[in-house]
Design a protein around this motif. Structure first.
Motif, PDB file in Angstrom:
ATOM      1  N   GLY A 100       0.821  -1.203   0.000  1.00 38.46           N
ATOM      2  CA  GLY A 100       0.000   0.000   0.000  1.00 38.46           C
ATOM      3  C   GLY A 100       0.854   1.251   0.000  1.00 38.46           C
ATOM      4  O   GLY A 100       1.813   1.372   0.768  1.00 38.46           O
ATOM      5  N   TRP A 151       0.263   0.548  -5.150  1.00 38.57           N
ATOM      6  CA  TRP A 151      -1.069   1.104  -5.358  1.00 38.57           C
ATOM      7  C   TRP A 151      -1.361   2.065  -4.215  1.00 38.57           C
ATOM      8  O   TRP A 151      -0.777   1.968  -3.132  1.00 38.57           O
ATOM      9  N   ALA A 152      -2.248   3.010  -4.457  1.00 40.69           N
ATOM     10  CA  ALA A 152      -2.577   4.021  -3.459  1.00 40.69           C
ATOM     11  C   ALA A 152      -3.328   3.389  -2.287  1.00 40.69           C
ATOM     12  O   ALA A 152      -4.022   2.381  -2.447  1.00 40.69           O
ATOM     13  N   TRP A 153      -3.187   4.022  -1.110  1.00 39.01           N
ATOM     14  CA  TRP A 153      -3.873   3.503   0.063  1.00 39.01           C
ATOM     15  C   TRP A 153      -5.394   3.497  -0.114  1.00 39.01           C
ATOM     16  O   TRP A 153      -6.081   2.651   0.447  1.00 39.01           O
ATOM     17  N   SER A 154      -5.894   4.477  -0.880  1.00 43.92           N
ATOM     18  CA  SER A 154      -7.344   4.581  -1.070  1.00 43.92           C
ATOM     19  C   SER A 154      -7.847   3.826  -2.292  1.00 43.92           C
ATOM     20  O   SER A 154      -9.018   3.923  -2.644  1.00 43.92           O
ATOM     21  N   SER A 155      -6.973   3.087  -2.953  1.00 46.30           N
ATOM     22  CA  SER A 155      -7.354   2.373  -4.166  1.00 46.30           C
ATOM     23  C   SER A 155      -8.238   1.171  -3.833  1.00 46.30           C
ATOM     24  O   SER A 155      -8.223   0.655  -2.708  1.00 46.30           O
ATOM     25  N   PRO A 156      -9.022   0.702  -4.803  1.00 43.99           N
ATOM     26  CA  PRO A 156      -9.847  -0.506  -4.573  1.00 43.99           C
ATOM     27  C   PRO A 156      -9.015  -1.709  -4.145  1.00 43.99           C
ATOM     28  O   PRO A 156      -9.486  -2.549  -3.365  1.00 43.99           O
ATOM     29  N   THR A 157      -7.785  -1.795  -4.634  1.00 46.65           N
ATOM     30  CA  THR A 157      -6.933  -2.935  -4.264  1.00 46.65           C
ATOM     31  C   THR A 157      -6.622  -2.924  -2.770  1.00 46.65           C
ATOM     32  O   THR A 157      -6.763  -3.941  -2.082  1.00 46.65           O
ATOM     33  N   SER A 158      -6.189  -1.753  -2.268  1.00 44.34           N
ATOM     34  CA  SER A 158      -5.874  -1.652  -0.840  1.00 44.34           C
ATOM     35  C   SER A 158      -7.105  -1.893   0.015  1.00 44.34           C
ATOM     36  O   SER A 158      -7.064  -2.659   0.996  1.00 44.34           O
TER      37      SER A 158
END
Length: 511
Positions: free
Chosen positions: A240, A244-251
């Motif tokens: 994270g 990928w960004a902390w606010s991304s769907p992946t995180s």
């Protein structure tokens, strides 16, 4: 070694009233070959955690996959961390020796596969196999030493193991660079084969245990849920803000999966006949103190390991080798304190020793705040050394106390939980300190932050200083760990067990 009921008992004679010496517990004692095997296997794990760092360019030149190489480190840590509790529990059910052999076997197999890897993806997969082996080696090895040595002797033994870990952490990157420059990066893994085999043979021939063969239940569902939840959580924290960004769907998806899996795991463990991570470890005050202390030290260790050399090079203008010496000061202080901790906890108790370590570590964290752009390297090395002393006085007593306070059947779980907490703390520290440093760089540059290595000293100094300030605050949590430790009971147990390598079975842990 003989079996008493369903419990392994080690028969080792000691002289009543005698103080353990380094000779009596060292490599020349009758238990020496087993200690040597554990030290060697721990060295393999410690070296492989860092040896690839300086060989990454050579690996990428040969195999390609530049964007994938961080997984060589992440997947190793993930596999090691999530498998530790399972191996620890199985060592309590089936014995230490089988789990130790499984761990060494997987580690050697993973190393062999890494030497013939034909691409970055296969190499990442084979590193995961290594990590699965490492997940058994460290906790089971420490548990074996807890079985073999008395509470008084374990302090000296912990000093040996800490020294091996410290030396390996320094030697690892150096060996990686030598192999990459003069031989081949594949030698990084090939060297593990003979060393691992020697450790396995020595342990096989010299460590005898007799465990009553009864039908054992394995907590398959609990293990699966812990693995899923642990991988999701550690992956979210490791990657994270990086991939990928902390606010991304992946995180967000990974964090949600982690929460769901771990909640389900907690519910399953309450009903399981033989839970892989029983709930009593979080209510048993002695074990809980070790868990808290290990987590805090894990947070600080990774933060300092990452940012002290960076500060020395990017701000103080030192070379890579000299910068490593500042960090080596911490790795020197730890085994010095660990090997002498026994004198303190046998006289004053585990709690007082841990609180002493917290005081010393707090002094070290405060000294970090005095380091500035014009400071000599010694000013950076001194707080690292003091912090190492503090860490040694927190970790060594907490491990011995946890192993002393439970019966043989719970010792593997207790030890494994402490090891797992330090691994989890390391991941948390990496994520938290990385986010702090990147936030400072972003605010200074007014936009997206480049890598920390790419910014100038005028920006790097405040970014790393923020990490140092955070470290000086986090270190205060070591006092909480010390205060959780019971005041008197652990000291009495230590004094009683100074003369007896293996305690009698304790009542079912609960308080």
């Amino acid at each position: 070694m003989v079996a008493t009921g369903d419990r392994l008992r080690l028969v080792v004679t000691t002289t009543a009233g005698s103080r353990p010496t380094r000779a009596s517990v060292g490599l020349r004692s009758e238990r020496g070959p087993v200690l040597l095997a554990v030290m060697l296997s721990v060295a393999l794990v410690a070296v492989d955690a860092t040896i690839l760092a300086t060989a990454v360019p050579a690996v990428v030149d040969d195999l390609g996959g530049f964007t994938q190489f961080p997984w060589l480190f992440s997947v190793y840590l993930l596999a090691q961390a999530v498998s530790t509790p399972l191996y620890a529990k199985l060592s309590d059910q089936f014995g230490r020796k089988p789990m130790a052999m499984v761990g060494i076997g997987l580690f050697v197999l993973g190393s062999l596969l890494c030497t013939v890897a034909w691409g970055m993806v296969p190499l990442i997969v084979f590193r995961a196999v290594q990590g699965l082996g490492a997940g058994a080696i460290q906790p089971v090895g420490m548990t074996i030493l807890g079985d073999l040595y008395s509470a008084a002797e374990r302090a000296v033994v912990q000093g040996y193991v800490a020294a091996v870990w410290a030396l390996s952490s320094v030697v690892g990157p150096t060996l990686g660079g030598i192999f990459a420059d003069y031989l081949s990066w594949r030698w990084i893994f090939a060297i593990n084969l003979p060393l691992g085999l020697v450790a396995a043979v020595v342990l096989l021939r010299n460590f005898d245990e007799k465990v009553a063969r009864t039908r054992q239940k394995v907590d398959v569902l609990g293990s699966a849920l812990l693995a899923v939840g642990g991988v999701a959580l550690l992956l979210a924290l490791l990657e994270g803000g990086v991939h990928w960004a902390w606010s991304s769907p992946t995180s967000l998806g990974l964090l949600a999966l982690a929460v769901l899996a771990l909640v389900a795991f907690a519910l399953v463990e309450r009903r399981a006949a033989a839970p892989v991570l029983p709930t009593w470890v979080f209510t048993h005050r002695v074990v809980l103190a070790g868990v808290l202390g290990g987590a805090v030290v894990g947070v600080l260790m990774l933060g300092l390991t990452t940012y002290v050399p960076l500060y020395a090079q990017g701000v103080l203008g030192q070379g890579a080798l000299v910068s490593g010496l500042a960090l080596a000061a911490m790795l020197l202080g730890w085994p010095i304190a660990a090997s002498n901790a026994g004198r303190l906890y046998l006289r004053f108790g585990y709690r007082a020793t841990m609180l002493t370590g917290a005081v010393i570590a707090t002094v070290g964290g405060s000294l970090l705040l005095l380091v500035g752009p014009s400071s000599p390297l010694l000013m950076l090395a001194l707080p690292c050394f003091v912090l190492g002393l503090g860490f040694g006085l927190v970790i060594s007593p907490s491990i011995v106390a946890a192993q002393t306070s439970v019966a043989w059947q719970q010792r593997g779980v207790a030890t494994g939980t402490l090891v797992f907490s330090r691994s989890l703390g390391s991941v948390l520290g990496t994520a938290a300190f990385g986010a702090l440093a990147n936030a400072v760089v972003t605010s200074r540059l007014g936009g997206a932050a480049p890598s920390l290595e790419a910014v100038g000293a005028d920006v790097l100094h405040p970014a790393v200083r923020t990490v140092f300030v955070a470290s000086s605050v986090v270190v205060l949590l070591l006092f909480a760990a010390g205060l959780v430790m019971p005041r008197h009971a652990a000291q009495e147990q230590a004094q009683e067990q100074a003369q007896e390598p293996v305690p009698e079975p304790a009542p079912e842990p609960g308080t």
